[in-house]
Design a protein around this motif. Structure first.
Motif, mmCIF file in Angstrom:
data_model
loop_
_atom_site.group_PDB
_atom_site.id
_atom_site.type_symbol
_atom_site.label_atom_id
_atom_site.label_comp_id
_atom_site.label_asym_id
_atom_site.label_seq_id
_atom_site.Cartn_x
_atom_site.Cartn_y
_atom_site.Cartn_z
ATOM 1 N N SER A 56 1.158 -14.412 -1.575
ATOM 2 C CA SER A 56 1.349 -13.070 -2.115
ATOM 3 C C SER A 56 2.715 -12.987 -2.790
ATOM 4 N N GLY A 57 2.798 -12.261 -3.895
ATOM 5 C CA GLY A 57 4.088 -12.040 -4.537
ATOM 6 C C GLY A 57 4.668 -13.267 -5.189
ATOM 7 N N VAL A 58 3.866 -14.037 -5.912
ATOM 8 C CA VAL A 58 4.370 -15.230 -6.582
ATOM 9 C C VAL A 58 5.382 -14.835 -7.657
ATOM 10 N N ARG A 63 3.473 -4.500 -3.490
ATOM 11 C CA ARG A 63 4.116 -3.282 -2.984
ATOM 12 C C ARG A 63 3.223 -2.064 -3.166
ATOM 13 N N LEU A 64 3.535 -1.033 -2.393
ATOM 14 C CA LEU A 64 2.889 0.271 -2.508
ATOM 15 C C LEU A 64 3.987 1.319 -2.461
ATOM 16 N N ALA A 78 14.651 17.597 -8.446
ATOM 17 C CA ALA A 78 14.706 16.857 -7.187
ATOM 18 C C ALA A 78 13.760 15.673 -7.322
ATOM 19 N N LEU A 79 14.109 14.552 -6.708
ATOM 20 C CA LEU A 79 13.255 13.375 -6.828
ATOM 21 C C LEU A 79 13.305 12.542 -5.558
ATOM 22 N N PHE A 80 12.266 11.746 -5.358
ATOM 23 C CA PHE A 80 12.216 10.846 -4.208
ATOM 24 C C PHE A 80 11.473 9.573 -4.590
ATOM 25 N N VAL A 81 11.765 8.485 -3.892
ATOM 26 C CA VAL A 81 11.054 7.213 -4.023
ATOM 27 C C VAL A 81 10.893 6.617 -2.634
ATOM 28 N N LEU A 82 9.669 6.265 -2.271
ATOM 29 C CA LEU A 82 9.370 5.567 -1.022
ATOM 30 C C LEU A 82 8.532 4.350 -1.377
ATOM 31 N N GLU A 83 9.041 3.140 -1.080
ATOM 32 C CA GLU A 83 8.353 1.935 -1.522
ATOM 33 C C GLU A 83 8.302 0.905 -0.401
ATOM 34 N N SER A 84 7.098 0.466 -0.097
ATOM 35 C CA SER A 84 6.868 -0.492 0.982
ATOM 36 C C SER A 84 6.351 -1.804 0.409
ATOM 37 N N ALA A 92 -0.180 -8.171 5.980
ATOM 38 C CA ALA A 92 0.959 -7.803 6.826
ATOM 39 C C ALA A 92 2.065 -7.150 6.009
ATOM 40 N N LEU A 93 2.952 -6.414 6.698
ATOM 41 C CA LEU A 93 4.145 -5.885 6.047
ATOM 42 C C LEU A 93 5.045 -7.034 5.623
ATOM 43 N N ASP A 94 5.652 -6.908 4.446
ATOM 44 C CA ASP A 94 6.663 -7.858 3.992
ATOM 45 C C ASP A 94 7.983 -7.367 4.551
ATOM 46 N N ASP A 95 8.376 -7.893 5.708
ATOM 47 C CA ASP A 95 9.422 -7.273 6.525
ATOM 48 C C ASP A 95 10.597 -8.218 6.744
ATOM 49 N N SER A 96 11.103 -8.824 5.649
ATOM 50 C CA SER A 96 12.168 -9.804 5.742
ATOM 51 C C SER A 96 13.441 -9.215 6.343
#
Length: 386
Positions: A56-58, A63-64, A78-84, A92-96
């Motif tokens: 994944s992610g070559v 991401r989402l 006003a603005l927001f960004v949430l990125e996982s 699985a989560l990419d949780d480095s």
């Protein structure tokens, strides 16, 4: 009937929330490829062999994300960004370097207007922006292990940060960032700061960025976290740990783009002098100079050809030095604005230092056995953006 009324009430609540927000967007990238690597370590770490895998992610990490703006009047929003991040090959989560971090990539809220924008939360510094002038704009993560993971062009996060970005004036955009170490009685422990800018004038793009961080028990620079504990090194609290200056330039000649960049990295707390080649990784270097030249060419509106040479010279706080060089070639075929197919071949070779492999990670974990030598990786994949 009661269930129907409850469903209508829930839908009404969501509709009200949507109306209160001027704009909310769900976006993401799903990037997955079949990868061949030569000289890959076996499971026991005792030998090497050819390896085939689905990664994944070559090119870009899968991401989402969610982002939105609300019009506050008077030109202010006003603005927001949430990125996982996630690993599409396993789900699985990419949780480095962290544990149970849902929005590992970005978690931001702030204001924008005639003054520019101010964002608070977990963010990348401006090296992530000017990376579009480098091989990262074409090869993304493929050139990370040879140097761009270290010089932050691959996008490294700063926790507990405040970021200010100017509006673009006559082609120039400036950026300031400060990361809080959040240690009682020790203002400098774990803090980080960044100053950067870029200039765009037609086909010409220029970028500069300087980032510096200090060690502490809770360093804002996630590059300083130890293992997956989410903590830093309190014994070095307040000491300068990481400095990097990056210069980048890109020019578009019709269908062709040419670019060059240079980064100087200093890791002041790396005071050891490793003697074994296997321990001479980029993460252990006291100093590193990273050079790059590259080009891309649109052979047709749908087909892009790419090539880059990236070279890193590392010093290990003694007379010991090492070199890494990577040659990267690729082609990218755009089936639509959102979907493309790519093929990449890269060869990374080391001299007098460890070779972590083309897809080795930022903290020196190796995908190749031993030191010196070379590794070749070939990837064919698909990327979809939504």
């Amino acid at each position: 009937m009661k269930k129907s009324l409850l469903a209508l009430a829930v839908l009404g609540a969501f509709a009200g929330a949507a109306q209160a927000q001027s704009s909310v967007t769900i976006y993401g990238i799903v990037d997955t490829g079949v990868v061949y690597t030569s000289k890959a370590l076996n499971a026991a770490g005792t030998g090497t062999g050819s390896k085939f895998s689905v990664n994944s992610g070559v090119l870009q990490s899968s991401r989402l994300g969610f982002k939105g703006t609300e019009d506050l009047g008077g030109g202010m929003q006003a603005l927001f960004v949430l990125e996982s991040g996630f690993k599409n090959d396993t789900g699985a989560l990419d949780d480095s370097k962290t544990t149970n971090t849902l929005f590992r990539r970005k978690s931001l809220v702030g204001l924008s207007g005639n003054f520019g924008s101010v964002l608070l939360g977990r963010n990348t510094d401006y090296a992530d922006v000017i990376s579009s002038y480098t091989s990262v704009g074409d090869f993304f993560g493929v050139t990370g292990a040879v140097g761009h993971n270290l010089d932050r062009l691959e996008g490294v996060r700063t926790n507990n940060s405040v970021t200010y970005t100017t509006n673009t004036i006559a082609g120039f955009t400036g950026n300031l960032m400060y990361g809080f170490g959040e240690t009682a009685g020790q203002t400098s422990a774990g803090q980080a700061f960044n100053i950067g800018g870029k200039y765009d004038n037609g086909p010409l793009g220029l970028g500069i960025n300087y980032y510096q961080s200090k060690q502490g028990s809770t360093p804002s620079d996630t590059n300083l976290l130890v293992g997956t504990t989410g903590l830093g090194d309190p014994t070095q609290a307040g000491n300068s740990a990481f400095k990097v200056l990056t210069l980048a330039a890109s020019y578009q000649f019709g269908a062709a783009r040419v670019y060059g960049n240079y980064s100087r990295v200093k890791q002041d707390l790396n005071t050891g002098s490793p003697t074994a080649l296997a321990s001479k990784t980029l993460s252990a270097a006291n100093k590193a100079d990273i050079y790059e030249l590259g080009t891309s060419y649109m052979l047709s509106p749908s087909l892009k050809l790419m090539g880059a040479v990236t070279h890193t010279r590392a010093g290990f706080n003694s007379s010991a030095k090492g070199k890494l060089t990577q040659f990267s070639l690729g082609t990218d075929y755009y089936m639509s604005k959102r979907t493309d197919l790519y093929a990449i071949v890269a060869n990374i070779r080391a001299s007098d230092m460890a070779n972590t492999g083309v897809f080795g990670d930022a903290v020196g974990n190796s995908t190749i056995g031993g030191a010196d030598g070379s590794q070749t990786a070939v990837a064919v994949g698909i990327r979809h953006k939504f």
